[in-house]
Write an enzyme that holds these catalytic residues in place. Structure first.
Site, PDB file in Angstrom:
ATOM      1  N   ASN A  94       0.803  -1.215   0.000  1.00  0.00           N
ATOM      2  CA  ASN A  94       0.000   0.000   0.000  1.00  0.00           C
ATOM      3  C   ASN A  94       0.842   1.274   0.000  1.00  0.00           C
ATOM      4  O   ASN A  94       0.344   2.330  -0.384  1.00  0.00           O
ATOM      5  CB  ASN A  94      -0.917   0.003   1.234  1.00  0.00           C
ATOM      6  CG  ASN A  94      -1.603   1.328   1.441  1.00  0.00           C
ATOM      7  OD1 ASN A  94      -2.504   1.707   0.693  1.00  0.00           O
ATOM      8  ND2 ASN A  94      -1.178   2.072   2.453  1.00  0.00           N
ATOM      9  N   SER A 145      -4.685   2.082  -7.939  1.00  0.00           N
ATOM     10  CA  SER A 145      -5.447   3.287  -8.281  1.00  0.00           C
ATOM     11  C   SER A 145      -5.937   3.238  -9.722  1.00  0.00           C
ATOM     12  O   SER A 145      -5.417   2.502 -10.562  1.00  0.00           O
ATOM     13  CB  SER A 145      -4.630   4.567  -8.007  1.00  0.00           C
ATOM     14  OG  SER A 145      -4.395   5.318  -9.146  1.00  0.00           O
ATOM     15  N   TYR A 158       3.412   9.200 -11.386  1.00  0.00           N
ATOM     16  CA  TYR A 158       2.431   8.417 -10.637  1.00  0.00           C
ATOM     17  C   TYR A 158       1.756   7.389 -11.540  1.00  0.00           C
ATOM     18  O   TYR A 158       1.708   6.197 -11.215  1.00  0.00           O
ATOM     19  CB  TYR A 158       1.390   9.363 -10.027  1.00  0.00           C
ATOM     20  CG  TYR A 158       0.392   8.668  -9.130  1.00  0.00           C
ATOM     21  CD1 TYR A 158       0.780   8.142  -7.908  1.00  0.00           C
ATOM     22  CD2 TYR A 158      -0.948   8.555  -9.503  1.00  0.00           C
ATOM     23  CE1 TYR A 158      -0.130   7.514  -7.069  1.00  0.00           C
ATOM     24  CE2 TYR A 158      -1.867   7.925  -8.677  1.00  0.00           C
ATOM     25  CZ  TYR A 158      -1.462   7.414  -7.463  1.00  0.00           C
ATOM     26  OH  TYR A 158      -2.364   6.785  -6.656  1.00  0.00           O
ATOM     27  N   SER A 161       4.145   4.601 -12.612  1.00  0.00           N
ATOM     28  CA  SER A 161       4.439   3.638 -11.554  1.00  0.00           C
ATOM     29  C   SER A 161       3.257   2.698 -11.324  1.00  0.00           C
ATOM     30  O   SER A 161       3.446   1.500 -11.084  1.00  0.00           O
ATOM     31  CB  SER A 161       4.798   4.362 -10.257  1.00  0.00           C
ATOM     32  OG  SER A 161       3.695   5.078  -9.729  1.00  0.00           O
ATOM     33  N   LYS A 162       2.041   3.220 -11.409  1.00  0.00           N
ATOM     34  CA  LYS A 162       0.867   2.386 -11.168  1.00  0.00           C
ATOM     35  C   LYS A 162       0.593   1.453 -12.344  1.00  0.00           C
ATOM     36  O   LYS A 162       0.160   0.302 -12.146  1.00  0.00           O
ATOM     37  CB  LYS A 162      -0.355   3.257 -10.881  1.00  0.00           C
ATOM     38  CG  LYS A 162      -0.239   4.062  -9.584  1.00  0.00           C
ATOM     39  CD  LYS A 162      -0.052   3.155  -8.364  1.00  0.00           C
ATOM     40  CE  LYS A 162      -0.077   3.926  -7.060  1.00  0.00           C
ATOM     41  NZ  LYS A 162       0.051   3.061  -5.871  1.00  0.00           N
TER      42      LYS A 162
END
Length: 275
Positions: A94, A145, A158, A161-162
């Site tokens: 997480n 996400s 972001y 990376s996700k």
């Protein structure tokens, strides 16, 4: 609804456990009878949280201060868990970091930091926990996400990376589809938390102020309940909210329209960098 009995005596590692989804999940899993391992960088804060959880739910809690960008600390997290509990049933990756800046303006170190926390932190923890998870036929989960399905402008690091975490988890799931390992890619939509306040801007400093109306977002506690449901039913992919599902589907079906809608949505943010 999640199966409450599922979590009884399960050994669960939670990274990023000091705030947001991680904290809310730790509190919920403690009430459900799990044996917890809380990981985050701030040792004193972890101990405060652990003391509160022990008092409220009598749960067994182990705190292991961990910077997930450091491989050896991730190895230590797993080793301390096995020394204390002798097994691992669930690993929830997480720990996460966000950003908000145009790529043309951003220092590349910002993107490196995002990948180190979000992607490599997941990889390191999963690598060292995997043998124990295979033995317990457990679950490795990653919080990816909606940005892991539909790119967000001014969040290049972001989203990248996700997307990378989702690819990693999907590949891992296929590798172990006959080993009893469950691999969950869990994609909330916007959740009220401190992640936007700590998001990095172009020079690597923290944003300090969220551009969203946090009161109107899903609470971390509600998100934790969805996570518990996904884990207890051993789901492999979960995307939360109608808007989140529509966004992810739109990216696959009509990507050009999704680009336009996303641009307009993000451009309405307070102090949007690309108005």
């Amino acid at each position: 609804m999640y199966r409450k009995s599922y979590f009884k005596d399960k050994v669960i590692i939670l990274t990023g456990a000091s705030s947001g989804i991680g904290l809310a999940s730790a509190e919920l899993f403690g009430r459900l009878g799990a044996r917890l391992v809380l990981a985050a960088r701030r040792a004193s804060l972890l101990e405060e949280i652990a003391a509160r959880i022990r008092q409220e739910s009598a749960a067994e809690v182990l705190c292991v201060p961990t910077d997930v960008t450091v491989e050896e600390q991730c190895r230590n997290l797993v080793e301390k868990t096995l020394e204390h509990y002798g097994r691992i049933d669930i690993l929830v990756n997480n720990a996460g970091l966000s950003m908000r800046a145009m790529f043309r303006d951003v220092d590349l170190d910002v993107l490196r930091r995002l990948m180190d926390v979000n992607f490599w932190g997941t990889v390191y923890c999963t690598k060292y926990a995997l043998p124990a998870l295979l033995e317990s036929r457990g679950t490795v989960a990653g919080i990816i996400s909606i940005a892991g399905y539909s790119a967000l402008p001014a969040r290049t690091g972001y989203s990248s990376s996700k997307y990378a975490v989702r690819g990693f988890l999907d590949s891992l799931r296929i590798e172990h589809m006959k080993d009893g390992l469950n691999v969950l890619a869990f994609a909330p939509n916007y959740v009220a938390s401190d992640v936007r306040k700590s998001a990095l801007v172009a020079d690597g400093s923290s944003q300090g102020e969220t551009p969203l109306h946090e009161d109107g977002l899903m609470s971390a506690e509600t998100c934790a309940k969805h996570l518990a449901r996904a884990l207890s039913h051993r789901r492999s992919r979960v995307t939360l909210t109608f808007l989140g599902k529509l966004t992810a589907a739109g990216r696959q079906i009509i990507p050009q329209l999704d680009d336009i809608i996303t641009y307009r949505y993000i451009s309405r943010e307070k102090n949007s960098p690309f108005k």
